[in-house]
Design a protein around this motif. Structure first.
Motif, PDB file in Angstrom:
ATOM      1  N   THR A   2       0.916  -1.212  -0.061  1.00 40.33           N
ATOM      2  CA  THR A   2       0.103   0.085   0.088  1.00 40.33           C
ATOM      3  C   THR A   2       0.873   1.317   0.059  1.00 40.33           C
ATOM      4  O   THR A   2       2.085   1.242  -0.037  1.00 40.33           O
ATOM      5  N   HIS A  30       4.169   4.001  -2.622  1.00 40.93           N
ATOM      6  CA  HIS A  30       3.907   2.723  -3.513  1.00 40.93           C
ATOM      7  C   HIS A  30       4.952   2.918  -4.610  1.00 40.93           C
ATOM      8  O   HIS A  30       5.708   2.158  -4.931  1.00 40.93           O
ATOM      9  N   LEU A 142      -1.822  -2.609 -11.205  1.00 43.77           N
ATOM     10  CA  LEU A 142      -2.552  -1.648 -10.421  1.00 43.77           C
ATOM     11  C   LEU A 142      -3.562  -0.925 -11.571  1.00 43.77           C
ATOM     12  O   LEU A 142      -3.290  -0.453 -12.539  1.00 43.77           O
ATOM     13  N   ASP A 169      -4.862  -3.463  -2.546  1.00 39.58           N
ATOM     14  CA  ASP A 169      -3.995  -3.020  -3.041  1.00 39.58           C
ATOM     15  C   ASP A 169      -3.842  -2.897  -4.775  1.00 39.58           C
ATOM     16  O   ASP A 169      -2.774  -2.449  -5.506  1.00 39.58           O
ATOM     17  N   CYS A 172      -6.276   2.108  -7.127  1.00 40.10           N
ATOM     18  CA  CYS A 172      -5.878   3.257  -6.773  1.00 40.10           C
ATOM     19  C   CYS A 172      -6.892   4.561  -7.101  1.00 40.10           C
ATOM     20  O   CYS A 172      -7.322   4.502  -8.050  1.00 40.10           O
ATOM     21  N   THR A 186      -8.803   3.730  -1.027  1.00 38.59           N
ATOM     22  CA  THR A 186      -8.076   2.376  -1.297  1.00 38.59           C
ATOM     23  C   THR A 186      -6.876   2.656  -0.754  1.00 38.59           C
ATOM     24  O   THR A 186      -6.078   3.575  -0.122  1.00 38.59           O
ATOM     25  N   GLY A 187      -5.944   1.199  -0.624  1.00 34.11           N
ATOM     26  CA  GLY A 187      -4.849   1.032   0.112  1.00 34.11           C
ATOM     27  C   GLY A 187      -3.761   1.703  -1.016  1.00 34.11           C
ATOM     28  O   GLY A 187      -2.927   2.329  -0.280  1.00 34.11           O
ATOM     29  N   VAL A 188      -3.952   1.875  -2.209  1.00 31.26           N
ATOM     30  CA  VAL A 188      -2.935   2.692  -2.770  1.00 31.26           C
ATOM     31  C   VAL A 188      -3.867   3.899  -3.439  1.00 31.26           C
ATOM     32  O   VAL A 188      -4.982   4.061  -3.562  1.00 31.26           O
TER      33      VAL A 188
END
Length: 210
Positions: A2, A30, A142, A169, A172, A186-188
């Motif tokens: 992340t 990231h 991603l 992850d 994004c 989001t994680g990213v």
């Protein structure tokens, strides 16, 4: 993994202190997108090569920016720009921008991601800016499923039901015109204060100062 995916589109010679902050923030990142000239440019830029090397030494994944024009730019043109990023800036992967979201363009983007892998890209990011057809998830590490201003940001709409089959992850959200304490779901992610035609000329909240 992340963290912040940072598309910071300023020249290192003009904003050296900002690039220093990005390097110092390495544990929270990231990846960072390098974008010398809406792509790699027509010749290697030593300032970008130097900052890309500093980021890599700090353990940050470096991605080269390439505009795909929603499928309108020819395959050969996009592939050549990916190679220039690799050869000039030793990028770890590619950030493909303005990516189509419909199923009808899957074959085109499949060819582009294959070309990226052949060029040595370990990380491929597809920036659709909206939730794409689920078939794109098999092409890249991603997917950017939202890019837009904070006032239009709806985390639920940016994460349709099919995304629940994947780790957080894998997706994004890129949000601009965001207030200081705004956070994407989001994680990213990346939230920046910038507005107007060039919001990605500002650093994300959290790495814009001590």
């Amino acid at each position: 993994m992340t963290g912040l995916l940072v598309p910071y589109y300023e020249h290192p010679a003009e904003q050296p202190a900002a690039w220093d902050l990005l390097v110092a923030a390495a544990p929270r990142l990231h990846a960072v997108v390098v974008n010398p000239a809406s792509g790699p440019g027509t010749a290697a830029d030593p300032a970008f090569a130097e900052v890309a090397e500093r980021l890599r030494r700090a353990g940050v994944t470096v991605l080269g920016y390439v505009d795909t024009g929603y499928g309108r730019r020819p395959h050969g043109t996009v592939a050549a720009e990916m190679l220039r990023h690799r050869d000039w800036y030793a990028t770890d992967g590619v950030f493909l921008d303005q990516v189509s979201s419909g199923r009808d363009a899957l074959a085109h983007y499949t060819r582009l991601t294959v070309a990226a892998r052949v060029a040595g890209a370990a990380t491929v990011v597809l920036n659709h800016g909206v939730p794409p057809d689920p078939g794109y998830a098999r092409l890249a590490e991603l997917l950017v499923t939202f890019e837009g201003p904070w006032e239009a940001y709806d985390p639920a709409a940016a994460a349709p039901a099919w995304t629940e089959a994947y780790p957080a992850d894998r997706f994004c959200h890129l949000v601009y015109a965001a207030p200081p304490h705004a956070r994407a779901a989001t994680g990213v992610h990346c939230t920046v204060p910038g507005t107007g035609a060039h919001p990605w000329g500002t650093l994300p909240h959290g790495v814009d100062g001590p």
